[in-house]
Design a protein around this motif. Structure first.
Motif, mmCIF file in Angstrom:
data_model
loop_
_atom_site.group_PDB
_atom_site.id
_atom_site.type_symbol
_atom_site.label_atom_id
_atom_site.label_comp_id
_atom_site.label_asym_id
_atom_site.label_seq_id
_atom_site.Cartn_x
_atom_site.Cartn_y
_atom_site.Cartn_z
ATOM 1 N N ILE A 59 1.333 14.843 -11.983
ATOM 2 C CA ILE A 59 2.350 13.873 -12.408
ATOM 3 C C ILE A 59 2.402 12.673 -11.453
ATOM 4 N N LEU A 60 2.263 12.915 -10.159
ATOM 5 C CA LEU A 60 2.248 11.795 -9.210
ATOM 6 C C LEU A 60 1.001 10.936 -9.394
ATOM 7 N N ALA A 61 -0.146 11.576 -9.653
ATOM 8 C CA ALA A 61 -1.369 10.809 -9.928
ATOM 9 C C ALA A 61 -1.215 10.030 -11.234
ATOM 10 N N LEU A 62 -0.599 10.673 -12.235
ATOM 11 C CA LEU A 62 -0.355 10.009 -13.511
ATOM 12 C C LEU A 62 0.580 8.815 -13.316
ATOM 13 N N LEU A 63 1.597 8.997 -12.511
ATOM 14 C CA LEU A 63 2.499 7.900 -12.163
ATOM 15 C C LEU A 63 1.695 6.719 -11.609
ATOM 16 N N PHE A 64 0.779 6.996 -10.714
ATOM 17 C CA PHE A 64 -0.056 5.963 -10.113
ATOM 18 C C PHE A 64 -0.867 5.227 -11.186
ATOM 19 N N PHE A 65 -1.554 5.990 -12.032
ATOM 20 C CA PHE A 65 -2.410 5.374 -13.049
ATOM 21 C C PHE A 65 -1.619 4.681 -14.155
ATOM 22 N N GLU A 66 -0.445 5.219 -14.534
ATOM 23 C CA GLU A 66 0.361 4.626 -15.612
ATOM 24 C C GLU A 66 1.133 3.395 -15.174
ATOM 25 N N THR A 67 1.370 3.242 -13.890
ATOM 26 C CA THR A 67 2.228 2.148 -13.422
ATOM 27 C C THR A 67 1.471 1.100 -12.620
ATOM 28 N N GLY A 68 0.175 1.001 -12.846
ATOM 29 C CA GLY A 68 -0.607 -0.036 -12.179
ATOM 30 C C GLY A 68 -0.811 0.204 -10.703
ATOM 31 N N GLY A 69 -1.005 1.461 -10.309
ATOM 32 C CA GLY A 69 -1.143 1.851 -8.908
ATOM 33 C C GLY A 69 -2.036 0.966 -8.055
ATOM 34 N N PRO A 70 -3.217 0.577 -8.557
ATOM 35 C CA PRO A 70 -4.055 -0.289 -7.728
ATOM 36 C C PRO A 70 -3.380 -1.620 -7.367
ATOM 37 N N GLY A 71 -2.401 -2.041 -8.163
ATOM 38 C CA GLY A 71 -1.687 -3.291 -7.883
ATOM 39 C C GLY A 71 -0.378 -3.102 -7.137
ATOM 40 N N TRP A 72 -0.047 -1.857 -6.762
ATOM 41 C CA TRP A 72 1.181 -1.616 -6.021
ATOM 42 C C TRP A 72 1.176 -2.365 -4.701
ATOM 43 N N THR A 73 2.338 -2.787 -4.284
ATOM 44 C CA THR A 73 2.499 -3.458 -3.002
ATOM 45 C C THR A 73 2.215 -2.489 -1.859
ATOM 46 N N GLU A 74 2.734 -1.267 -1.965
ATOM 47 C CA GLU A 74 2.547 -0.237 -0.934
ATOM 48 C C GLU A 74 2.086 1.052 -1.598
ATOM 49 N N LYS A 75 0.919 1.520 -1.223
ATOM 50 C CA LYS A 75 0.366 2.733 -1.840
ATOM 51 C C LYS A 75 -0.260 3.673 -0.812
ATOM 52 N N THR A 76 0.172 3.585 0.432
ATOM 53 C CA THR A 76 -0.379 4.390 1.507
ATOM 54 C C THR A 76 -0.381 5.874 1.150
ATOM 55 N N GLY A 77 -1.537 6.469 1.202
ATOM 56 C CA GLY A 77 -1.683 7.899 0.957
ATOM 57 C C GLY A 77 -1.836 8.291 -0.495
ATOM 58 N N PHE A 78 -1.382 7.469 -1.433
ATOM 59 C CA PHE A 78 -1.477 7.850 -2.842
ATOM 60 C C PHE A 78 -2.929 8.067 -3.224
ATOM 61 N N LEU A 79 -3.161 9.202 -3.843
ATOM 62 C CA LEU A 79 -4.482 9.667 -4.247
ATOM 63 C C LEU A 79 -5.389 9.900 -3.049
ATOM 64 N N GLY A 80 -4.783 10.089 -1.883
ATOM 65 C CA GLY A 80 -5.539 10.412 -0.682
ATOM 66 C C GLY A 80 -5.826 11.899 -0.609
ATOM 67 N N PRO A 81 -6.552 12.312 0.408
ATOM 68 C CA PRO A 81 -6.951 13.709 0.523
ATOM 69 C C PRO A 81 -5.831 14.649 0.979
ATOM 70 N N ASN B 218 7.763 -2.385 -5.475
ATOM 71 C CA ASN B 218 6.375 -1.948 -5.357
ATOM 72 C C ASN B 218 5.493 -2.366 -6.529
ATOM 73 N N ASN B 219 5.999 -3.196 -7.425
ATOM 74 C CA ASN B 219 5.215 -3.725 -8.534
ATOM 75 C C ASN B 219 4.833 -2.655 -9.566
ATOM 76 N N LEU B 220 5.672 -1.620 -9.725
ATOM 77 C CA LEU B 220 5.427 -0.585 -10.725
ATOM 78 C C LEU B 220 5.719 -1.141 -12.114
ATOM 79 N N THR B 221 5.051 -0.556 -13.110
ATOM 80 C CA THR B 221 5.253 -1.029 -14.476
ATOM 81 C C THR B 221 5.843 0.012 -15.433
ATOM 82 N N GLU B 222 5.879 1.317 -15.059
ATOM 83 C CA GLU B 222 6.391 2.367 -15.948
ATOM 84 C C GLU B 222 6.490 3.682 -15.157
ATOM 85 N N ILE B 223 7.304 4.639 -15.587
ATOM 86 C CA ILE B 223 7.449 5.913 -14.849
ATOM 87 C C ILE B 223 8.143 7.042 -15.628
#
Length: 146
Positions: free
Chosen positions: A54-76, A102-107
Motif C-alpha cells: 500500500i505504501l508503494a502503491l501510494l508512491f506510484f499513484e501519487t506521483g512519487g518521483p515528483g514528490w518534494t521529499e521522498k527519502t527512503g521511499f522504495l528503499g531497501p 510534498n506534491n502528492l496527487t492522490e491517496i
C-alpha cells in the motif's frame, strides 16, 4: 509459502486483477515489491506485505518521483524508516503518515493509520469513502489541496 506467493495472494486480495495489468500503479507497486530485497516480514507476513504494498502503491499513484521529499521511499530498508512514516514499535504497523507539502496527487488505504497529514499537496477531488474505513484514524489534515 514462499515470499512471491505471499505477495501475489496479498496483492490480489487488496487490488484484484488490476495488479496484473502492466499499465497500472498497482502493477508497478507489485513489481517493485517482488523485486525488493527486503524480506523481514515477521510472523504476520500477509499484513506486512499488504502494508508495504500500500505504501508503494501510494508512491506510484501519487506521483512519487515528483514528490518534494521522498527519502527512503522504495528503499531497501523497512517502510517504518521511510520519510513521513511512523509505526508502532511493538507491531511495525503504520500509525502515522505525514506527507504535507510534498506534491502528492492522490491517496488512501492503511487500516492501522491513526494520523494523516496531507496538507498543501495537489490532491484533486473529494475525500473518498474509503477514508471512513480507516477506523483507527483520529486526525486527518487535508487542507489546501485542489
Amino acid at each position: 509459502m514462499d515470499f512471491q506467493e505471499i505477495v501475489r495472494q496479498t496483492i490480489l486480495s487488496i487490488s484484484g486483477i488490476d495488479a496484473f495489468n502492466d499499465s497500472t500503479p498497482q502493477h508497478a507497486a507489485m513489481t517493485w515489491l517482488l523485486q525488493s530485497e527486503y524480506r523481514d516480514l515477521g510472523s504476520n507476513s500477509h499484513a506486512m506485505v499488504g502494508q508495504r504494498y500500500i505504501l508503494a502503491l501510494l508512491f506510484f499513484e501519487t506521483g512519487g518521483p515528483g514528490w518534494t521529499e521522498k527519502t527512503g521511499f522504495l528503499g531497501p530498508g523497512n517502510e517504518c524508516e521511510w520519510v513521513g512514516v511512523k509505526c508502532k514499535e511493538s507491531t511495525g504497523v503504520v500509525t502515522h503518515l505525514s506527507l504535507a507539502k510534498n506534491n502528492l496527487t492522490e491517496i488512501w488505504g492503511l487500516v492501522g493509520l491513526e494520523f494523516m497529514d496531507l496538507e498543501f499537496n495537489v490532491i484533486v477531488g473529494e475525500i473518498p469513502p474509503a477514508v471512513c474505513d480507516l477506523e483507527s484514524l483520529g486526525e486527518g489534515l487535508f487542507e489546501i489541496n485542489h
